[in-house]
Design an enzyme around this catalytic site. Structure first.
Site, PDB file in Angstrom:
ATOM      1  N   GLN A 160       1.061  -1.167   0.144  1.00 18.04           N
ATOM      2  CA  GLN A 160      -0.095  -0.137  -0.069  1.00 18.04           C
ATOM      3  C   GLN A 160       1.116   1.192   0.074  1.00 18.04           C
ATOM      4  O   GLN A 160       2.145   1.284   0.036  1.00 18.04           O
ATOM      5  CB  GLN A 160      -0.807   0.041   1.267  1.00 18.04           C
ATOM      6  CG  GLN A 160      -0.021   0.080   2.786  1.00 18.04           C
ATOM      7  CD  GLN A 160      -0.938  -0.425   3.691  1.00 18.04           C
ATOM      8  OE1 GLN A 160      -2.055  -0.327   3.758  1.00 18.04           O
ATOM      9  NE2 GLN A 160      -0.321  -0.647   4.781  1.00 18.04           N
ATOM     10  N   HIS A 219      -8.414   3.980  19.780  1.00 23.97           N
ATOM     11  CA  HIS A 219      -7.647   2.802  20.135  1.00 23.97           C
ATOM     12  C   HIS A 219      -7.836   2.350  21.817  1.00 23.97           C
ATOM     13  O   HIS A 219      -8.106   1.177  22.138  1.00 23.97           O
ATOM     14  CB  HIS A 219      -6.269   2.986  20.147  1.00 23.97           C
ATOM     15  CG  HIS A 219      -5.759   3.019  18.780  1.00 23.97           C
ATOM     16  ND1 HIS A 219      -5.434   4.262  18.158  1.00 23.97           N
ATOM     17  CD2 HIS A 219      -5.513   1.887  17.980  1.00 23.97           C
ATOM     18  CE1 HIS A 219      -5.277   3.662  16.560  1.00 23.97           C
ATOM     19  NE2 HIS A 219      -5.330   2.473  16.774  1.00 23.97           N
ATOM     20  N   ASP A 272       0.610  -0.126  13.139  1.00 26.54           N
ATOM     21  CA  ASP A 272       1.225   1.350  13.668  1.00 26.54           C
ATOM     22  C   ASP A 272       1.303   1.138  15.036  1.00 26.54           C
ATOM     23  O   ASP A 272       2.266   2.286  15.413  1.00 26.54           O
ATOM     24  CB  ASP A 272       0.029   2.328  13.328  1.00 26.54           C
ATOM     25  CG  ASP A 272      -1.313   1.899  13.931  1.00 26.54           C
ATOM     26  OD1 ASP A 272      -1.362   1.144  14.930  1.00 26.54           O
ATOM     27  OD2 ASP A 272      -2.373   2.275  13.383  1.00 26.54           O
ATOM     28  N   ASP A 291      -0.622 -12.328   6.386  1.00 28.83           N
ATOM     29  CA  ASP A 291      -2.293 -12.203   6.053  1.00 28.83           C
ATOM     30  C   ASP A 291      -2.835 -12.801   7.532  1.00 28.83           C
ATOM     31  O   ASP A 291      -2.464 -13.837   7.777  1.00 28.83           O
ATOM     32  CB  ASP A 291      -2.465 -13.215   4.958  1.00 28.83           C
ATOM     33  CG  ASP A 291      -4.149 -13.082   4.880  1.00 28.83           C
ATOM     34  OD1 ASP A 291      -4.745 -12.044   4.313  1.00 28.83           O
ATOM     35  OD2 ASP A 291      -4.695 -14.037   4.909  1.00 28.83           O
ATOM     36  N   ASP A 321      -7.984  -5.237  14.900  1.00 32.42           N
ATOM     37  CA  ASP A 321      -7.871  -3.669  14.338  1.00 32.42           C
ATOM     38  C   ASP A 321      -7.711  -3.681  12.943  1.00 32.42           C
ATOM     39  O   ASP A 321      -6.550  -3.183  12.404  1.00 32.42           O
ATOM     40  CB  ASP A 321      -6.623  -3.112  15.144  1.00 32.42           C
ATOM     41  CG  ASP A 321      -6.527  -1.586  14.891  1.00 32.42           C
ATOM     42  OD1 ASP A 321      -7.410  -0.861  14.561  1.00 32.42           O
ATOM     43  OD2 ASP A 321      -5.421  -1.109  15.008  1.00 32.42           O
TER      44      ASP A 321
END
Length: 546
Positions: free
Chosen positions: A275, A307, A329, A383, A402
């Site tokens: 991405q 979060h 992240d 994955d 998430d």
């Protein structure tokens, strides 16, 4: 218009005046024509894949964008074949003009589509759909030009040496399909990772125009008048000049377009194999925002609220072993590590590039409290679906999903009944699963489809939502960049357990959340129930409902 079939009388001469006068032997000439077919087919498929990839990135929902591009292009190819019937008498000149036009349109299509998205996408009204309109227009134009290639190439190959139609079609289609295979493999494995979408489309356009010009001006130049050869040469040089100029300016164009989309505070822009990652702010007191493929993943001003709402309710109970699916992240890991008693946190994220940024970028690693440097954390790039299939059962006390918004096609399988069945299998007795399910008020049917899918997987659910701090550029993984009208006013979550309905409570004895209170969470859970959509079916791999 399709002409009625009228068989030629026996011994009728071909529609051309005589065999082509070639500078090479006929066998060599046929080989050169088939080589041009191969190159043109590879270029045509790259144009097609480039439109699908860029449209999916800019507009989301890759299934819809691929369906639009493919259906419109195939339809236009049929029209192009009919139009080319009128050009058979001028096959060489017509093919030369055709390839120059295709190279110009196909080579510049990515830049034009990105420019419209970047500079007119937030104007509203008709301009808001400018990218979609231009996508259809390019699909139609490229399909028309590609469709006109085959009849003209058939005419040229028959001019070299006449043979039965079946044999000529077999040779032509063999070269065409092999070229399409090479173009289809080159785009994702070579062009896209090494050159990017814009540069690769310009390069393919240059290859396209050179191949067409070489065939016509080199092999069939005696079929053209001197004036036609000069005009065609000038046209091809002009197209090459346009493509070369665009290639020189492509970096400046991309920076300007990125600033138009994300604002002038872009600090990091990385295209990984998975991405595009863009970080804005994070210096001089400016809040850090993270964009993944053009979508705002989190906004620094309110990411903690998102979060904490995602992780903290699930941590009420046994939480020694935590699995985070997504969360590259490091912010969900930060929330889990803040609770006492956590012995292990496994993070499975699809993009190693984002994981690397979460470790090394000063602003992002500071925001996640250097979570990936904690010895209790193990990070794997892969994955989530496949990882759950291979994980041992009854391993985790808490599983945190998430993941991107369920309305994004690439993540649909991660909101399926099969996926939740795998997540249920890895839960230890008394374990909890929490899922980000999209905004409740903005897309209630999607949210309640997630909840129904969890129940179909044998889980007991407790849906809840948390309101954002304001409208407009709300954080979280639900908002598309450049479209303030679609910013969600809340985030929706579903807490689930295999044994019984999990209680909706916060354990704030050690480190209370900064943004959540028990009273507010209870009220927001009731507010989510007020928007319930009854009777929605579960989503499965073979029948997605989002």
């Amino acid at each position: 218009m399709i002409e009625p079939y009228a068989p030629a009388p026996p011994g009728a001469p071909p529609p051309w005046r005589g065999p082509a006068r070639l500078p090479v032997r006929p066998d060599t000439g046929r080989l050169l024509v088939l080589a041009c077919v191969f190159v043109c087919a590879a270029c045509g498929l790259v144009y097609e894949l480039e439109l699908v990839a860029l449209a999916s990135y800019l507009m989301g929902d890759s299934v819809t964008q691929a369906s639009v591009v493919l259906s419109v292009m195939v339809f236009a190819m049929g029209l192009g074949s009919l139009v080319a019937k009128r050009l058979r008498r001028f096959a060489a000149a017509g093919f030369g003009v055709l390839e120059a036009a295709l190279a110009l349109v196909g080579g510049c299509s990515a830049m034009a589509l990105y420019a419209v998205f970047a500079w007119t996408g937030d104007w509203g009204g008709l301009w808001a759909d400018g990218s979609r309109i231009l996508l259809v227009a390019f699909s139609l134009a490229i399909g028309l030009l590609i469709g006109a290639e085959a009849p003209l190439l058939m005419e040229l190959i028959q001019r070299i040496r006449r043979q039965d139609a079946g044999g000529a079609v077999a040779d032509l289609f063999a070269a065409d399909y092999v070229g399409a295979l090479v173009g289809g493999l080159a785009f994702p494995f070579l062009l896209l990772p090494f050159l990017g979408q814009l540069t690769s489309s310009l390069l393919v356009g240059a290859v396209n125009v050179v191949a067409g010009a070489a065939l016509v001006l080199g092999l069939f130049r005696r079929d053209l008048t001197c004036r036609a050869r000069c005009l065609l040469l000038v046209a091809n040089i002009a197209v090459l000049g346009v493509l070369a100029s665009a290639a020189v300016l492509v970096d400046d164009f991309e920076r300007a377009a990125r600033q138009a989309v994300y604002g002038g505070d872009v600090r990091v822009a990385v295209q990984t194999g998975v991405q595009e990652i863009v970080l804005t702010g994070g210096a001089d007191g400016r809040p850090l925002d993270l964009y993944l493929d053009g979508r705002l993943r989190f906004a620094g001003r309110d990411e903690r609220r998102y979060h904490e709402a995602l992780v903290q309710p699930a941590m009420s109970g046994p939480h020694a072993r935590v699995l985070i699916l997504g969360g590259g992240d490091g912010l969900a890991a930060r929330e889990a590590l803040g609770r006492p008693g956590v012995r292990r946190v496994d993070v499975v994220a699809p993009d190693p590039g984002l994981i690397r940024l979460a470790r090394t970028d000063p602003a992002l690693s500071s925001l996640n409290d250097h979570a990936f440097g904690d010895p209790r954390v193990r990070v794997a790039a892969g994955d989530s679906f496949q990882w759950l299939r291979e994980a041992p059962p009854a391993t985790y006390d808490v599983v945190v999903a998430d993941l991107p918004d369920p309305g994004i096609t690439a993540s649909t399988k991660l909101y399926s009944q099969e996926f939740y069945g795998l997540a249920r299998r890895v839960l230890a007795p008394g374990g909890r699963l929490v899922v980000h399910a999209g905004p409740v008020t903005g897309r209630p049917r999607v949210f309640w489809t997630v909840e129904a899918t969890l129940r179909a997987a044998g889980l007991h659910t407790a849906p809840y939502r948390v309101a954002g701090r304001g409208t407009g550029r709300t954080g979280g993984p639900d908002r598309i960049a450049g479209d303030d009208s679609r910013a969600p006013r809340d985030w929706g979550f579903v807490l689930a357990a295999a044994d019984a309905r999990p209680p909706m409570r916060l354990d704030a004895r050690e480190r209370p959340p900064r943004t959540l209170t028990q009273a507010a969470l209870t009220a927001d859970a009731r507010a989510a129930e007020a928007h319930r959509v009854a009777g929605v079916p579960a989503s499965t791999l073979v029948h997605p409902r989002y």
